[in-house]
Design an enzyme around this catalytic site. Structure first.
Site, mmCIF file in Angstrom:
data_model
loop_
_atom_site.group_PDB
_atom_site.id
_atom_site.type_symbol
_atom_site.label_atom_id
_atom_site.label_comp_id
_atom_site.label_asym_id
_atom_site.label_seq_id
_atom_site.Cartn_x
_atom_site.Cartn_y
_atom_site.Cartn_z
ATOM 1 N N ASP A 181 20.808 43.103 -5.877
ATOM 2 C CA ASP A 181 21.245 42.822 -4.509
ATOM 3 C C ASP A 181 22.748 42.585 -4.427
ATOM 4 O OD1 ASP A 181 21.045 40.464 -5.973
ATOM 5 O OD2 ASP A 181 19.864 39.364 -4.501
ATOM 6 N N ASP A 220 28.055 38.947 -8.146
ATOM 7 C CA ASP A 220 28.794 37.725 -7.823
ATOM 8 C C ASP A 220 29.634 37.354 -9.046
ATOM 9 O OD1 ASP A 220 29.605 35.315 -6.761
ATOM 10 O OD2 ASP A 220 27.649 34.354 -6.813
HETATM 11 P P1 IMP Z 1 25.792 36.365 -10.795
HETATM 12 O O1 IMP Z 1 24.897 36.312 -11.975
HETATM 13 O O2 IMP Z 1 26.738 35.199 -10.711
HETATM 14 O O3 IMP Z 1 26.539 37.670 -10.606
HETATM 15 O O4 IMP Z 1 24.855 36.200 -9.530
HETATM 16 C C1 IMP Z 1 24.060 37.237 -9.165
HETATM 17 C C2 IMP Z 1 22.731 36.781 -8.638
HETATM 18 O O5 IMP Z 1 22.850 35.555 -7.919
HETATM 19 C C3 IMP Z 1 22.261 37.813 -7.664
HETATM 20 O O6 IMP Z 1 21.354 38.698 -8.280
HETATM 21 C C4 IMP Z 1 21.624 36.987 -6.576
HETATM 22 O O7 IMP Z 1 20.252 36.826 -6.852
HETATM 23 C C5 IMP Z 1 22.287 35.637 -6.653
HETATM 24 N N1 IMP Z 1 23.363 35.488 -5.632
HETATM 25 C C6 IMP Z 1 24.696 35.563 -5.830
HETATM 26 N N2 IMP Z 1 25.385 35.380 -4.688
HETATM 27 C C7 IMP Z 1 24.453 35.182 -3.737
HETATM 28 C C8 IMP Z 1 24.526 34.947 -2.319
HETATM 29 O O8 IMP Z 1 25.587 34.895 -1.684
HETATM 30 N N3 IMP Z 1 23.324 34.797 -1.682
HETATM 31 C C9 IMP Z 1 22.119 34.844 -2.322
HETATM 32 N N4 IMP Z 1 22.000 35.089 -3.634
HETATM 33 C C10 IMP Z 1 23.160 35.239 -4.339
HETATM 34 MG MG MG Z 2 19.128 38.446 -7.850
#
Ligand code: IMP
Ligand code: MG
Length: 195
Positions: free
Chosen positions: A98, A101
């Site tokens: 999705d 981040d």
């Molecule tokens: P990362 O591992 O820090 O890149 O975060 C990625 C995961 O965190 C994504 O697959 C989402 O499930 C969740 N995530 C990150 N940002 C958001 C947001 O703004 N809203 C909801 N879920 C998020």
């Molecule tokens: Mg996710």
């Protein structure tokens, strides 16, 4: 649910037109390859369904259940919840998630899948947050670039709510704060329940 948003970022029609464009690009890039899509659940399930129905070439679909979030912050600890990994040796793999981040999730997923020796591995995300990545990973296909704000809807959740909103919006600070307070006050698993 709409009342909990500070603003709407993308209505459903805007998302679907962007998916038309993304799916054309993916269809063209994989026109003569055997494509295996690996979806990162739960957040990608709406994106996955809408995107894949726009890609008219034969493909396989596998799902990975991965989590790294607690409330509205990534914990940095990525957990794989399934016991077996998809069979992707020699396949052309497109990982779909999705949102990109901090990059913890997609970095961990990519490293894990590369051990299985796919013929190639690319990454597609619906949203990419404009912030420095904590882990070195980039997406090959991106739906929309967004500011560093917490968004929900169209599969994305806050504490498992809002996934069924058909649009994507920024969750209000007040709702985030309430949710985080509730999480803080929740008794730890196994703690004695007050009479
Ligand atoms: P990362 O591992 O820090 O890149 O975060 C990625 C995961 O965190 C994504 O697959 C989402 O499930 C969740 N995530 C990150 N940002 C958001 C947001 O703004 N809203 C909801 N879920 C998020
Ligand atoms: Mg996710």
């Amino acid at each position: 649910m709409l009342a909990d948003l500070s603003r709407v970022l993308f209505h459903e029609s805007t998302i679907l037109s962007r998916l038309d464009e993304m799916s054309h690009q993916i269809t063209w890039d994989y026109r003569d390859k055997e494509l295996t899509v690996v979806a990162v659940l739960n957040g990608s399930f709406v994106f996955l369904g809408d995107l894949l129905r726009r890609i008219p070439i034969p493909l396989h679909v596998d799902c990975l259940s991965v989590s790294s979030y607690s409330g509205h912050r990534s914990t940095g600890v990525v957990t794989f919840d399934q016991t077996s990994m998809p069979e992707i040796a020699g396949r052309h793999v497109l990982v779909l998630d999705d949102i990109l981040d901090g990059g913890f999730t997609l970095h961990a997923v990519r490293e894990r899948l590369l051990q299985l020796q796919p013929a190639s591995l690319k990454i597609g995300v619906l949203l990419r947050k404009n912030r420095p990545r904590e882990m070195p990973v980039e997406a090959d296909y991106v739906g929309f670039d967004i500011a560093d704000e917490f968004v929900v809807g169209y599969g994305l959740d806050f504490m498992e709510h809002y996934r069924n909103l058909p649009l994507i919006g920024v969750l209000s600070e007040e709702v985030i704060q309430q949710g985080m307070d509730a999480l803080k006050n929740k008794p730890a698993p196994g703690a004695p329940v007050a009479p």
